[in-house]
Design a protein around this motif. Structure first.
Motif, PDB file in Angstrom:
ATOM      1  N   MET A  21       0.831  -1.204   0.000  1.00  0.00           N
ATOM      2  CA  MET A  21       0.000   0.000   0.000  1.00  0.00           C
ATOM      3  C   MET A  21       0.865   1.253   0.000  1.00  0.00           C
ATOM      4  SD  MET A  21      -3.334  -0.770   2.400  1.00  0.00           S
ATOM      5  CE  MET A  21      -2.434  -1.247   3.879  1.00  0.00           C
ATOM      6  N   LYS A  22       1.923   1.232   0.803  1.00  0.00           N
ATOM      7  CA  LYS A  22       2.806   2.393   0.864  1.00  0.00           C
ATOM      8  C   LYS A  22       3.462   2.633  -0.490  1.00  0.00           C
ATOM      9  CE  LYS A  22       6.652   4.427   3.352  1.00  0.00           C
ATOM     10  NZ  LYS A  22       7.623   4.317   4.417  1.00  0.00           N
ATOM     11  N   LYS A  23       3.929   1.576  -1.110  1.00  0.00           N
ATOM     12  CA  LYS A  23       4.564   1.708  -2.418  1.00  0.00           C
ATOM     13  C   LYS A  23       3.573   2.254  -3.443  1.00  0.00           C
ATOM     14  CE  LYS A  23       7.198  -0.764  -5.888  1.00  0.00           C
ATOM     15  NZ  LYS A  23       7.755  -2.026  -6.325  1.00  0.00           N
ATOM     16  N   GLN A  24       2.344   1.733  -3.428  1.00  0.00           N
ATOM     17  CA  GLN A  24       1.324   2.195  -4.361  1.00  0.00           C
ATOM     18  C   GLN A  24       0.988   3.666  -4.119  1.00  0.00           C
ATOM     19  OE1 GLN A  24      -0.071   0.428  -6.975  1.00  0.00           O
ATOM     20  NE2 GLN A  24      -0.795   2.456  -7.518  1.00  0.00           N
ATOM     21  N   MET A  25       0.882   4.059  -2.863  1.00  0.00           N
ATOM     22  CA  MET A  25       0.590   5.458  -2.545  1.00  0.00           C
ATOM     23  C   MET A  25       1.719   6.367  -3.013  1.00  0.00           C
ATOM     24  SD  MET A  25      -1.189   5.124   1.204  1.00  0.00           S
ATOM     25  CE  MET A  25      -1.022   6.860   1.525  1.00  0.00           C
ATOM     26  N   GLU A  26       2.965   5.951  -2.832  1.00  0.00           N
ATOM     27  CA  GLU A  26       4.100   6.754  -3.287  1.00  0.00           C
ATOM     28  C   GLU A  26       4.085   6.904  -4.800  1.00  0.00           C
ATOM     29  OE1 GLU A  26       7.447   4.695  -1.642  1.00  0.00           O
ATOM     30  OE2 GLU A  26       7.183   5.588   0.346  1.00  0.00           O
ATOM     31  N   GLU A  27       3.786   5.820  -5.516  1.00  0.00           N
ATOM     32  CA  GLU A  27       3.713   5.876  -6.973  1.00  0.00           C
ATOM     33  C   GLU A  27       2.579   6.790  -7.426  1.00  0.00           C
ATOM     34  OE1 GLU A  27       3.425   1.842  -8.306  1.00  0.00           O
ATOM     35  OE2 GLU A  27       5.478   1.369  -7.688  1.00  0.00           O
ATOM     36  N   ASP A  28       1.429   6.687  -6.763  1.00  0.00           N
ATOM     37  CA  ASP A  28       0.296   7.546  -7.090  1.00  0.00           C
ATOM     38  C   ASP A  28       0.639   9.012  -6.844  1.00  0.00           C
ATOM     39  OD1 ASP A  28      -1.135   5.271  -7.728  1.00  0.00           O
ATOM     40  OD2 ASP A  28      -2.364   5.300  -5.904  1.00  0.00           O
ATOM     41  N   HIS A  29       1.328   9.280  -5.746  1.00  0.00           N
ATOM     42  CA  HIS A  29       1.717  10.648  -5.411  1.00  0.00           C
ATOM     43  C   HIS A  29       2.671  11.209  -6.473  1.00  0.00           C
ATOM     44  CE1 HIS A  29       2.656  14.155  -3.003  1.00  0.00           C
ATOM     45  NE2 HIS A  29       3.924  13.907  -3.196  1.00  0.00           N
ATOM     46  N   LYS A  30       3.644  10.416  -6.886  1.00  0.00           N
ATOM     47  CA  LYS A  30       4.593  10.858  -7.912  1.00  0.00           C
ATOM     48  C   LYS A  30       3.887  11.136  -9.230  1.00  0.00           C
ATOM     49  CE  LYS A  30       8.693   8.588  -6.020  1.00  0.00           C
ATOM     50  NZ  LYS A  30       9.687   7.545  -6.212  1.00  0.00           N
ATOM     51  N   ALA A  31       2.942  10.277  -9.595  1.00  0.00           N
ATOM     52  CA  ALA A  31       2.202  10.467 -10.841  1.00  0.00           C
ATOM     53  C   ALA A  31       1.358  11.737 -10.774  1.00  0.00           C
ATOM     54  CB  ALA A  31       1.321   9.254 -11.122  1.00  0.00           C
ATOM     55  N   PHE A  32       0.714  11.958  -9.633  1.00  0.00           N
ATOM     56  CA  PHE A  32      -0.108  13.154  -9.455  1.00  0.00           C
ATOM     57  C   PHE A  32       0.760  14.408  -9.499  1.00  0.00           C
ATOM     58  CE2 PHE A  32      -2.394  16.313  -6.877  1.00  0.00           C
ATOM     59  CZ  PHE A  32      -3.596  16.347  -7.567  1.00  0.00           C
ATOM     60  N   ASP A  33       1.917  14.346  -8.856  1.00  0.00           N
ATOM     61  CA  ASP A  33       2.840  15.479  -8.852  1.00  0.00           C
ATOM     62  C   ASP A  33       3.297  15.807 -10.270  1.00  0.00           C
ATOM     63  OD1 ASP A  33       4.414  17.401  -7.225  1.00  0.00           O
ATOM     64  OD2 ASP A  33       6.111  16.326  -8.117  1.00  0.00           O
TER      65      ASP A  33
END
Length: 67
Positions: A21-33
């Motif tokens: 979940m943490k990895k997925q959230m980090e990836e989502d955050h990077k994509a959103f950024d």
């Protein structure tokens, strides 16, 4: 993350699930950024990142106060 929580029900996540979940959230955050950076001009992006940092700091302080 919400989807993962719903699929799990009331069960607590395992360590492996937490890491995933943490990895997925980090990836989502990077994509959103990256998306925000492509939409906003340089000044707007700088202001947006400042606001995000302030919000993150405020949340850290809030969590500290609860302990």
């Amino acid at each position: 993350m919400e989807t993962l929580k719903k699929s799990r029900g009331d069960a607590k996540p395992t360590d492996a699930e937490r890491k995933a979940m943490k990895k997925q959230m980090e990836e989502d955050h990077k994509a959103f950024d990256a998306k925000m950076k492509s939409i906003l001009n340089a000044d707007q992006y700088k202001k947006w990142t400042t606001i995000q940092k302030e919000h993150k700091d405020k949340m850290k302080d809030h969590r500290k106060d609860k302990m």
